[in-house]
Write an enzyme that holds these catalytic residues in place. Structure first.
Site, PDB file in Angstrom:
ATOM      1  N   ASP A   1      -0.278   5.197 -17.148  1.00 43.31           N
ATOM      2  CA  ASP A   1       0.219   5.415 -15.789  1.00 43.31           C
ATOM      3  C   ASP A   1       1.032   6.698 -15.750  1.00 43.31           C
ATOM      4  O   ASP A   1       1.641   7.091 -16.748  1.00 43.31           O
ATOM      5  CB  ASP A   1       1.097   4.245 -15.344  1.00 43.31           C
ATOM      6  CG  ASP A   1       0.319   2.964 -15.102  1.00 43.31           C
ATOM      7  OD1 ASP A   1      -0.878   3.043 -14.776  1.00 43.31           O
ATOM      8  OD2 ASP A   1       0.921   1.884 -15.225  1.00 43.31           O
TER       9      ASP A   1
ATOM     10  N   ASP B   1      -5.259   2.413  -9.880  1.00 43.97           N
ATOM     11  CA  ASP B   1      -4.528   1.383  -9.132  1.00 43.97           C
ATOM     12  C   ASP B   1      -4.656   1.602  -7.629  1.00 43.97           C
ATOM     13  O   ASP B   1      -4.766   0.642  -6.859  1.00 43.97           O
ATOM     14  CB  ASP B   1      -3.056   1.371  -9.542  1.00 43.97           C
ATOM     15  CG  ASP B   1      -2.843   1.006 -10.996  1.00 43.97           C
ATOM     16  OD1 ASP B   1      -3.711   0.338 -11.585  1.00 43.97           O
ATOM     17  OD2 ASP B   1      -1.801   1.405 -11.548  1.00 43.97           O
TER      18      ASP B   1
END
Length: 158
Positions: A115, A134
């Site tokens: 991330d 995401d």
């Protein structure tokens, strides 16, 4: 169904390319965050070993998380195959599947999901990070809610 596969491929490639660019080209790391448009957009390194926001990161194996993601992808594919959909629903299903498979690829490659996106606003410092996959997963799920059809005939006026 062709639109599903195209949108899945686009979601997968954009996620992986963005991670490569931010981590390997720009050099974002735990020790080198980048403020892109503070406080709204920042690049912060994160290793997500769980599900959303790192939940269950210590108690669930990487293989269980991969299996859950693959079961969800298969379930969405089965659903759209059994219940023909409109273009927006196929595109939404593709975004969800492409994003999920991009995160599965991360788990296979790194053992965690990489991330790097962090967004804060209005005096609130958001400690969480996420990735482009995401965004596609969320957008695809919302798109399926709004544009998906379950195959049952709808009554007029309902």
């Amino acid at each position: 169904m062709k639109l599903l596969w195209i949108s899945a491929a686009i979601a997968f490639v954009l996620d992986q390319a963005s991670k490569y660019w931010v981590i390997h080209v720009l050099g974002v790391s735990q020790f080198n965050p980048i403020d892109v448009f503070p406080p709204l957009l920042n690049f912060r390194y994160g290793e997500n070993r769980g599900i959303n926001f790192g939940l269950f990161g210590d108690g669930v194996s990487v293989w269980a998380l991969i299996a859950v993601a693959l079961v969800i992808c298969i379930g969405v594919l089965w659903w759209v195959w059994r219940h023909p959909q409109g273009r927006l629903a196929y595109a939404s299903a593709g975004l969800l599947i492409g994003g999920a498979l991009a995160n599965v690829f991360d788990r296979l490659l790194y053992g965690f999901v990489l991330d790097f996106l962090n967004m804060s606003c209005c005096g609130i410092n958001n400690p969480f990070v996420f990735n482009v996959a995401d965004i596609f997963i969320f957008a695809g799920a919302i798109g399926l809610v709004f544009f998906g059809q379950d195959g049952r005939a709808r009554k007029k006026g309902a």
